[in-house]
Write an enzyme that holds these catalytic residues in place. Structure first.
Site, PDB file in Angstrom:
ATOM      1  N   GLU A 153      50.464 -33.974 -22.824  1.00  0.00           N
ATOM      2  CA  GLU A 153      50.554 -32.561 -23.198  1.00  0.00           C
ATOM      3  C   GLU A 153      49.313 -31.874 -22.672  1.00  0.00           C
ATOM      4  OE1 GLU A 153      52.602 -31.492 -27.058  1.00  0.00           O
ATOM      5  OE2 GLU A 153      51.750 -33.417 -27.588  1.00  0.00           O
ATOM      6  N   HIS A 279      50.136 -21.027 -30.560  1.00  0.00           N
ATOM      7  CA  HIS A 279      50.913 -21.869 -29.655  1.00  0.00           C
ATOM      8  C   HIS A 279      51.467 -20.984 -28.560  1.00  0.00           C
ATOM      9  CE1 HIS A 279      53.659 -24.686 -27.924  1.00  0.00           C
ATOM     10  NE2 HIS A 279      53.121 -25.640 -28.661  1.00  0.00           N
ATOM     11  N   ARG A 328      45.614 -25.463 -24.485  1.00  0.00           N
ATOM     12  CA  ARG A 328      46.429 -24.421 -25.112  1.00  0.00           C
ATOM     13  C   ARG A 328      45.851 -23.024 -25.053  1.00  0.00           C
ATOM     14  NH1 ARG A 328      49.099 -27.316 -30.186  1.00  0.00           N
ATOM     15  NH2 ARG A 328      50.588 -28.388 -28.857  1.00  0.00           N
ATOM     16  N   HIS A 389      49.688 -20.931 -34.881  1.00  0.00           N
ATOM     17  CA  HIS A 389      50.181 -22.317 -34.922  1.00  0.00           C
ATOM     18  C   HIS A 389      49.276 -23.268 -35.684  1.00  0.00           C
ATOM     19  CE1 HIS A 389      52.352 -25.827 -33.625  1.00  0.00           C
ATOM     20  NE2 HIS A 389      51.356 -26.292 -32.902  1.00  0.00           N
ATOM     21  N   ARG A 424      41.975 -26.993 -30.786  1.00  0.00           N
ATOM     22  CA  ARG A 424      42.498 -28.350 -30.954  1.00  0.00           C
ATOM     23  C   ARG A 424      43.182 -28.845 -29.673  1.00  0.00           C
ATOM     24  NH1 ARG A 424      48.189 -29.967 -33.210  1.00  0.00           N
ATOM     25  NH2 ARG A 424      48.619 -27.981 -32.227  1.00  0.00           N
TER      26      ARG A 424
HETATM   27  C1  LIG Z   1      56.214 -26.602 -35.405  1.00  0.00           C
HETATM   28  C2  LIG Z   1      54.991 -27.487 -35.400  1.00  0.00           C
HETATM   29  C3  LIG Z   1      54.850 -28.472 -34.437  1.00  0.00           C
HETATM   30  C4  LIG Z   1      53.731 -29.296 -34.424  1.00  0.00           C
HETATM   31  N1  LIG Z   1      53.650 -30.306 -33.500  1.00  0.00           N
HETATM   32  C5  LIG Z   1      52.611 -31.169 -33.566  1.00  0.00           C
HETATM   33  C6  LIG Z   1      52.562 -32.313 -32.708  1.00  0.00           C
HETATM   34  O1  LIG Z   1      53.460 -32.551 -31.906  1.00  0.00           O
HETATM   35  N2  LIG Z   1      51.486 -33.137 -32.813  1.00  0.00           N
HETATM   36  C7  LIG Z   1      50.463 -32.924 -33.696  1.00  0.00           C
HETATM   37  O2  LIG Z   1      49.518 -33.715 -33.742  1.00  0.00           O
HETATM   38  N3  LIG Z   1      50.504 -31.855 -34.521  1.00  0.00           N
HETATM   39  C8  LIG Z   1      51.553 -30.995 -34.482  1.00  0.00           C
HETATM   40  N4  LIG Z   1      51.587 -29.934 -35.338  1.00  0.00           N
HETATM   41  C9  LIG Z   1      50.522 -29.783 -36.328  1.00  0.00           C
HETATM   42  C10 LIG Z   1      50.733 -30.831 -37.407  1.00  0.00           C
HETATM   43  O3  LIG Z   1      52.108 -30.949 -37.691  1.00  0.00           O
HETATM   44  C11 LIG Z   1      49.993 -30.426 -38.668  1.00  0.00           C
HETATM   45  O4  LIG Z   1      48.667 -30.100 -38.380  1.00  0.00           O
HETATM   46  C12 LIG Z   1      50.008 -31.585 -39.667  1.00  0.00           C
HETATM   47  O5  LIG Z   1      51.321 -32.028 -39.885  1.00  0.00           O
HETATM   48  C13 LIG Z   1      49.367 -31.134 -40.961  1.00  0.00           C
HETATM   49  O6  LIG Z   1      49.529 -32.163 -41.893  1.00  0.00           O
HETATM   50  P1  LIG Z   1      48.932 -31.980 -43.330  1.00  0.00           P
HETATM   51  O7  LIG Z   1      49.281 -33.208 -44.073  1.00  0.00           O
HETATM   52  O8  LIG Z   1      47.534 -31.559 -43.242  1.00  0.00           O
HETATM   53  O9  LIG Z   1      49.724 -30.704 -43.914  1.00  0.00           O
HETATM   54  P2  LIG Z   1      51.279 -30.422 -44.130  1.00  0.00           P
HETATM   55  O10 LIG Z   1      52.149 -31.394 -43.455  1.00  0.00           O
HETATM   56  O11 LIG Z   1      51.479 -28.971 -43.813  1.00  0.00           O
HETATM   57  O12 LIG Z   1      51.455 -30.635 -45.683  1.00  0.00           O
HETATM   58  C14 LIG Z   1      50.856 -29.745 -46.595  1.00  0.00           C
HETATM   59  C15 LIG Z   1      51.388 -30.065 -47.962  1.00  0.00           C
HETATM   60  O13 LIG Z   1      50.689 -29.326 -48.949  1.00  0.00           O
HETATM   61  C16 LIG Z   1      51.625 -28.768 -49.866  1.00  0.00           C
HETATM   62  N5  LIG Z   1      50.998 -27.627 -50.515  1.00  0.00           N
HETATM   63  C17 LIG Z   1      50.569 -26.470 -49.952  1.00  0.00           C
HETATM   64  N6  LIG Z   1      50.035 -25.672 -50.898  1.00  0.00           N
HETATM   65  C18 LIG Z   1      50.118 -26.335 -52.079  1.00  0.00           C
HETATM   66  C19 LIG Z   1      49.747 -26.033 -53.424  1.00  0.00           C
HETATM   67  N7  LIG Z   1      49.180 -24.875 -53.765  1.00  0.00           N
HETATM   68  N8  LIG Z   1      50.003 -26.946 -54.377  1.00  0.00           N
HETATM   69  C20 LIG Z   1      50.599 -28.127 -54.089  1.00  0.00           C
HETATM   70  N9  LIG Z   1      50.965 -28.459 -52.826  1.00  0.00           N
HETATM   71  C21 LIG Z   1      50.721 -27.581 -51.841  1.00  0.00           C
HETATM   72  C22 LIG Z   1      52.809 -28.442 -48.993  1.00  0.00           C
HETATM   73  O14 LIG Z   1      53.976 -28.219 -49.746  1.00  0.00           O
HETATM   74  C23 LIG Z   1      52.850 -29.704 -48.139  1.00  0.00           C
HETATM   75  O15 LIG Z   1      53.447 -30.771 -48.833  1.00  0.00           O
HETATM   76  C24 LIG Z   1      52.706 -29.100 -35.372  1.00  0.00           C
HETATM   77  C25 LIG Z   1      52.839 -28.113 -36.345  1.00  0.00           C
HETATM   78  C26 LIG Z   1      53.975 -27.314 -36.371  1.00  0.00           C
HETATM   79  C27 LIG Z   1      54.104 -26.272 -37.433  1.00  0.00           C
END
Ligand SMILES: Cc1cc2nc3c(=O)[nH]c(=O)nc-3n(C[C@H](O)[C@H](O)[C@H](O)COP(=O)(O)OP(=O)(O)OC[C@H]3O[C@@H](n4cnc5c(N)ncnc54)[C@H](O)[C@@H]3O)c2cc1C
Length: 574
Positions: A153, A279, A328, A389, A424
């Site tokens: 990528e 993005h 990006r 993004h 990033r």
């Molecule tokens: C469309 C898209 C495509 C992507 N593609 C890639 C990729 O190919 N490769 C890559 O490395 N990254 C990618 N990313 C980025 C990556 O997906 C995210 O940075 C990563 O998944 C974040 O993980 P996380 O566990 O930090 O948060 P998340 O997976 O967002 O989880 C956050 C959690 O916190 C919970 N939450 C939020 N607020 C509260 C609250 N007040 N109380 C209780 N729970 C709460 C939510 O419900 C959720 O369960 C992409 C992101 C998107 C949106």
């Protein structure tokens, strides 16, 4: 725990103008807690994890032999960004690739603000963490010999992105982690539970702050419905991104920055929050589209997709040696410049040469989104435009995910572990969630002290009225998005101040989220206004290019006496 900025060695004097010049930069006042009823129930656990994406679930699994672990998540378990991730997860797996090469690619993308030590931790511990994820059941795409299929990528000079289900990587990771967590009797998941605030711990006079749990609102009945409190020896925040502060984003509706706002209110340091990655290629569904929009992953360009204007001309050639596969920020800027030059609101991805078979097998999710919008990627150009993004900065942590508050840890997108700098590198974020969640658990295995709960007044007035959120998102997209200027940011701050005047006395999901969105937006606009340069994902029209004096980190902190305060910490040479 991180050193306190007032006493730590990095507390160099700020080299930026003071905020709040009368008539020029007005900011809404920010609440110290979310108004809510006093907790009607209390539960004691050893570790409470907030969020059930890749970071939260990995943290819970790694902590499960520490005692009682609770995962609190505000919607259903799989509602975060993780399940939307398409492109994949980066790590050094291929012959010919090296840790050093991945480190260098990451540092280059980070535009001088990565913390090299954090990057080295991420990249060197990454392959083992990906192996652990596979052992937990995540099935990645493999070739005929059973080897991981690896793609490239933007910004990666080697093939190192593992993917699953073609472009459904996040869904497969989330599936595997949820299944593993559900099978672990030490972990309890509480869904539909919105964390409101961190509960302070008793600390001796002069000591840095600490936390002893969270207050939360559970949509449910019986002993654990309504507002309650979870007391814990360690709180791990993993609430993901903040995309919903903008009008259009790739992030799901839960990405309202709740964890960032709660940490900020409790006195945690936020680092480099002005760096929001837009993005470059999000499906353009018309000028009036709002909320979460489908992504056309960078991996499409990795497989030969080209960026073209309405006349079919490739405009990235000549702008960067990697053309469409440049980092990006470079591609997003290239697209925004092209859109401004042509006076249009989108450009196109041309993936016609890949043919229908590749589209269907390699990119089934994108294929489906395009078909739903009436576009056939094998025969039509795909209209795209940049959208918010990824949150490159966040709650500042050390190498073990510890914040400046005792008992409070952070990992995943909400955290600023130092690996992303000003921008990033694609597919490093899932990896960050794995690596730093594991490191937090390793730290807690050595040191998990109890904290004593301090008294809190829950009657803080002034929640934000949900009705102002669309106007706030429009202001953020217009003035604090991919293209910024001092005047625009002043205007944005003035509009936020006016909107924040519309308060509500009703505690509830809508007003709590609105207050969190306004808090994060306000802090972000302040940092973006202060950083007078263009670097990585922060692009100022009035300050072209990087400026050496700005090579450093902006720390924002909410001081309960003085309001929003900033510190500038020069970057270490790498
Ligand atoms: C469309 C898209 C495509 C992507 N593609 C890639 C990729 O190919 N490769 C890559 O490395 N990254 C990618 N990313 C980025 C990556 O997906 C995210 O940075 C990563 O998944 C974040 O993980 P996380 O566990 O930090 O948060 P998340 O997976 O967002 O989880 C956050 C959690 O916190 C919970 N939450 C939020 N607020 C509260 C609250 N007040 N109380 C209780 N729970 C709460 C939510 O419900 C959720 O369960 C992409 C992101 C998107 C949106």
């Amino acid at each position: 725990m991180l050193p306190d900025p007032a006493t730590g060695p990095e507390a160099s004097p700020p080299t930026f103008p003071a905020l709040g010049t009368p008539g020029q930069f007005e900011l809404p006042s920010l609440p110290q807690r979310l108004a809510a009823e006093s907790p009607g129930w209390v539960q004691e656990v050893d570790v409470v994890v907030i969020g059930s994406g890749i970071a939260g679930l990995t943290a819970a699994l790694e902590c499960s032999n520490l005692g009682k672990v609770m995962v609190v998540t505000k919607d259903v378990v799989a509602a975060g960004s993780t399940r939307w991730a398409q492109g994949g997860i980066a790590s050094v797996q291929a012959e010919g690739d090296t840790i050093e090469q991945h480190v260098q690619d990451t540092l280059i993308a980070g535009a001088g603000l990565c913390i090299e030590e954090s990057v080295r931790v991420l990249i060197s511990e990454g392959p083992a963490e990906v192996a652990k994820l596979i052992a937990r059941g995540a099935e990645f795409d493999r070739d005929a010999l059973g080897e991981l299929q690896l793609t490239r990528e933007g910004g990666h000079l080697r093939n190192r992105i593992a993917h699953a289900g073609g472009d459904a990587t996040g869904a497969e990771i989330e599936r595997a982690l949820v299944a593993t967590v559900l099978a672990d009797p030490a972990i309890e998941i509480v869904e539909h539970a919105l964390v409101l605030d961190l509960i302070p711990a008793v600390v001796a006079p002069g000591e840095a702050g600490a936390v002893a749990g969270v207050t939360l609102h559970v949509l449910g009945e019986g002993t654990r419905g309504g507002v309650g409190a979870v007391h814990a020896r360690a709180v791990i925040l993993a609430t993901g991104g903040i995309g919903q502060i903008y009008a259009v984003t790739t992030n799901p509706p839960v990405s309202t920055g709740d964890g960032v706002a709660a940490a900020f209110r409790a006195g945690a340091r936020l680092r480099d929050i002005e760096f929001i990655q837009f993005h470059p290629t999000v499906l353009f569904l018309g000028a009036g589209a709002r909320g979460q929009l489908p992504l056309v992953s960078e991996a499409v360009r990795g497989e030969g997709g080209l960026l073209v204007n309405a006349r079919g001309e490739r405009f990235m050639v000549g702008q960067h040696e990697l053309a469409e596969l440049a980092p990006r920020d470079v591609v997003a800027k290239g697209i925004m410049t092209e859109m401004a030059r042509e006076g249009v609101d989108h450009v196109y991805v041309d993936g016609r040469a890949m043919g229908e078979e590749v589209w269907r097998v390699r990119f089934p999710t994108i294929w489906h989104s395009c078909r739903q919008a009436g576009i056939d990627p094998a025969h039509d150009l795909i209209p795209v435009a940049p959208a918010s993004h990824y949150f490159c900065g966040g709650v500042e942590t050390d190498l073990d995910g510890a914040t400046n508050l005792g008992g409070l840890f952070a990992c995943g997108e909400l955290a600023s572990s130092g690996v992303h700098g000003a921008n990033r590198l694609a597919s490093n974020s899932l990896l960050e969630g794995l690596v730093f969640a594991s490191r937090i658990a390793n730290r807690l295995h050595v040191d998990l002290p109890p904290h004593r709960v301090a008294d809190v007044d829950h009657r803080e007035p002034g929640l934000i009225d949900r009705a102002v959120v669309p106007a706030m998102q429009r202001a953020m997209s217009r003035y604090a998005g991919g293209l910024r200027s001092g005047d625009g940011l002043d205007q944005c701050a003035a509009e936020l101040s006016q909107l924040a005047g519309k308060t509500s006395s009703e505690g509830g999901l809508d007003t709590w989220e609105a207050t969190n969105l306004m808090t994060v937006a306000t802090a972000l606009v302040a940092s973006a206004r202060l950083r007078e340069e263009s670097r990585g994902a922060h692009w100022r029209d009035d300050f072209e290019g990087r400026r050496d004096e700005w090579r450093g980190h902006l720390i924002a902190r909410l001081d309960h006496q003085h309001g929003l305060e900033h510190t500038f910490v020069p970057a270490e040479d790498s």
